[in-house]
Scaffold this motif. Structure first.
Motif, PDB file in Angstrom:
ATOM      1  N   PRO A  37       0.850  -1.206   0.000  1.00 35.71           N
ATOM      2  CA  PRO A  37       0.000   0.000   0.000  1.00 35.71           C
ATOM      3  C   PRO A  37       0.879   1.248   0.000  1.00 35.71           C
ATOM      4  N   ARG A  38       0.363   2.319  -0.546  1.00 34.98           N
ATOM      5  CA  ARG A  38       1.130   3.569  -0.606  1.00 34.98           C
ATOM      6  C   ARG A  38       1.583   4.018   0.785  1.00 34.98           C
ATOM      7  N   SER A  39       0.831   3.688   1.802  1.00 37.62           N
ATOM      8  CA  SER A  39       1.198   4.071   3.168  1.00 37.62           C
ATOM      9  C   SER A  39       2.513   3.429   3.625  1.00 37.62           C
ATOM     10  N   GLU A  40       2.973   2.377   2.910  1.00 36.02           N
ATOM     11  CA  GLU A  40       4.215   1.689   3.274  1.00 36.02           C
ATOM     12  C   GLU A  40       5.405   2.087   2.408  1.00 36.02           C
ATOM     13  N   VAL A  41       5.253   3.141   1.611  1.00 30.22           N
ATOM     14  CA  VAL A  41       6.346   3.618   0.769  1.00 30.22           C
ATOM     15  C   VAL A  41       7.512   4.046   1.651  1.00 30.22           C
ATOM     16  N   LYS A  42       8.717   3.652   1.249  1.00 33.53           N
ATOM     17  CA  LYS A  42       9.897   4.004   2.038  1.00 33.53           C
ATOM     18  C   LYS A  42      10.462   5.362   1.621  1.00 33.53           C
ATOM     19  N   TRP A  43      10.419   5.666   0.348  1.00 26.38           N
ATOM     20  CA  TRP A  43      11.040   6.875  -0.184  1.00 26.38           C
ATOM     21  C   TRP A  43       9.997   7.744  -0.881  1.00 26.38           C
ATOM     22  N   GLU A  44       9.036   8.252  -0.144  1.00 33.87           N
ATOM     23  CA  GLU A  44       7.932   9.050  -0.707  1.00 33.87           C
ATOM     24  C   GLU A  44       8.437  10.205  -1.577  1.00 33.87           C
ATOM     25  N   GLN A  45       9.501  10.870  -1.142  1.00 34.20           N
ATOM     26  CA  GLN A  45       9.995  12.026  -1.889  1.00 34.20           C
ATOM     27  C   GLN A  45      10.570  11.644  -3.249  1.00 34.20           C
ATOM     28  N   PHE A  46      10.911  10.373  -3.448  1.00 30.19           N
ATOM     29  CA  PHE A  46      11.476   9.919  -4.721  1.00 30.19           C
ATOM     30  C   PHE A  46      10.520   9.003  -5.489  1.00 30.19           C
ATOM     31  N   LEU A  47       9.321   8.794  -4.978  1.00 23.59           N
ATOM     32  CA  LEU A  47       8.369   7.874  -5.594  1.00 23.59           C
ATOM     33  C   LEU A  47       8.025   8.314  -7.009  1.00 23.59           C
ATOM     34  N   ILE A  48       8.127   7.389  -7.946  1.00 24.50           N
ATOM     35  CA  ILE A  48       7.780   7.671  -9.334  1.00 24.50           C
ATOM     36  C   ILE A  48       6.290   7.406  -9.498  1.00 24.50           C
ATOM     37  N   CYS A  49       5.479   8.431  -9.208  1.00 17.12           N
ATOM     38  CA  CYS A  49       4.027   8.354  -9.363  1.00 17.12           C
ATOM     39  C   CYS A  49       3.442   9.748  -9.155  1.00 17.12           C
TER      40      CYS A  49
ATOM     41  N   LEU B 263      11.247  -2.575  -5.529  1.00 20.96           N
ATOM     42  CA  LEU B 263      12.303  -3.512  -5.884  1.00 20.96           C
ATOM     43  C   LEU B 263      13.225  -3.618  -4.683  1.00 20.96           C
ATOM     44  N   ILE B 264      13.413  -4.849  -4.238  1.00 19.61           N
ATOM     45  CA  ILE B 264      14.176  -5.133  -3.022  1.00 19.61           C
ATOM     46  C   ILE B 264      15.484  -5.826  -3.393  1.00 19.61           C
ATOM     47  N   SER B 265      16.605  -5.347  -2.878  1.00 15.98           N
ATOM     48  CA  SER B 265      17.911  -5.962  -3.121  1.00 15.98           C
ATOM     49  C   SER B 265      18.022  -7.283  -2.367  1.00 15.98           C
ATOM     50  N   HIS B 266      18.469  -8.325  -3.060  1.00 17.54           N
ATOM     51  CA  HIS B 266      18.716  -9.603  -2.393  1.00 17.54           C
ATOM     52  C   HIS B 266      19.920  -9.503  -1.462  1.00 17.54           C
ATOM     53  N   VAL B 267      20.844  -8.618  -1.776  1.00 18.59           N
ATOM     54  CA  VAL B 267      22.068  -8.475  -0.980  1.00 18.59           C
ATOM     55  C   VAL B 267      21.783  -7.776   0.338  1.00 18.59           C
ATOM     56  N   SER B 268      21.163  -6.600   0.270  1.00 18.69           N
ATOM     57  CA  SER B 268      20.950  -5.812   1.481  1.00 18.69           C
ATOM     58  C   SER B 268      19.578  -6.022   2.116  1.00 18.69           C
ATOM     59  N   GLY B 269      18.619  -6.528   1.333  1.00 20.76           N
ATOM     60  CA  GLY B 269      17.256  -6.665   1.829  1.00 20.76           C
ATOM     61  C   GLY B 269      16.515  -5.332   1.882  1.00 20.76           C
ATOM     62  N   GLU B 270      17.136  -4.280   1.347  1.00 18.15           N
ATOM     63  CA  GLU B 270      16.569  -2.932   1.397  1.00 18.15           C
ATOM     64  C   GLU B 270      15.789  -2.594   0.133  1.00 18.15           C
ATOM     65  N   VAL B 271      14.831  -1.682   0.278  1.00 14.14           N
ATOM     66  CA  VAL B 271      14.100  -1.150  -0.857  1.00 14.14           C
ATOM     67  C   VAL B 271      15.056  -0.265  -1.653  1.00 14.14           C
ATOM     68  N   GLU B 272      15.226  -0.585  -2.938  1.00 19.33           N
ATOM     69  CA  GLU B 272      16.133   0.180  -3.788  1.00 19.33           C
ATOM     70  C   GLU B 272      15.404   1.078  -4.771  1.00 19.33           C
ATOM     71  N   PHE B 273      14.132   0.759  -5.075  1.00 22.84           N
ATOM     72  CA  PHE B 273      13.415   1.488  -6.111  1.00 22.84           C
ATOM     73  C   PHE B 273      11.926   1.310  -5.883  1.00 22.84           C
ATOM     74  N   GLU B 274      11.147   2.366  -6.095  1.00 24.99           N
ATOM     75  CA  GLU B 274       9.697   2.296  -5.932  1.00 24.99           C
ATOM     76  C   GLU B 274       9.017   3.019  -7.085  1.00 24.99           C
ATOM     77  N   LEU B 275       7.954   2.435  -7.586  1.00 25.65           N
ATOM     78  CA  LEU B 275       7.156   3.057  -8.623  1.00 25.65           C
ATOM     79  C   LEU B 275       5.758   2.477  -8.605  1.00 25.65           C
ATOM     80  N   CYS B 276       4.815   3.215  -9.173  1.00 25.17           N
ATOM     81  CA  CYS B 276       3.436   2.756  -9.187  1.00 25.17           C
ATOM     82  C   CYS B 276       3.200   1.782 -10.339  1.00 25.17           C
ATOM     83  N   LYS B 277       2.039   1.182 -10.384  1.00 21.31           N
ATOM     84  CA  LYS B 277       1.696   0.206 -11.419  1.00 21.31           C
ATOM     85  C   LYS B 277       1.768   0.824 -12.808  1.00 21.31           C
TER      86      LYS B 277
END
Length: 71
Positions: A16-28, A38-52
């Motif tokens: 859900p949009r409420s769980e966005v990690k990087w709202e200021q960089f969200l492509i939407c 998109l989650i990195s397998h190495v770090s387990g961190e959110v690396e990229f976010e965009l809408c459908k």
């Protein structure tokens, strides 16, 4: 919801949009209620976010690039 992974070391999940990690960089700019992360397998961190809508656009561009002949 985890959707799948890529050989490049990323997995994708929809949240859900409420769980966005990087709202200021969200492509939407459409006000979408769900976001693909998109989650990195190495770090387990959110690396990229965009809408459908933007994910579908990106997918079309990547498919077109994959089908073109390199020069």
């Amino acid at each position: 919801m985890t959707i799948g992974g890529f050989q490049s070391g990323f997995s994708a999940r929809k949240v859900p949009r409420s769980e966005v990690k990087w709202e200021q960089f969200l492509i939407c700019s459409h006000g979408c209620e769900e976001v693909i992360q998109l989650i990195s397998h190495v770090s387990g961190e959110v690396e990229f976010e965009l809408c459908k809508i933007e994910a579908e656009r990106m997918g079309k561009v990547l498919l077109a690039a994959a089908k073109t002949e390199s020069s």
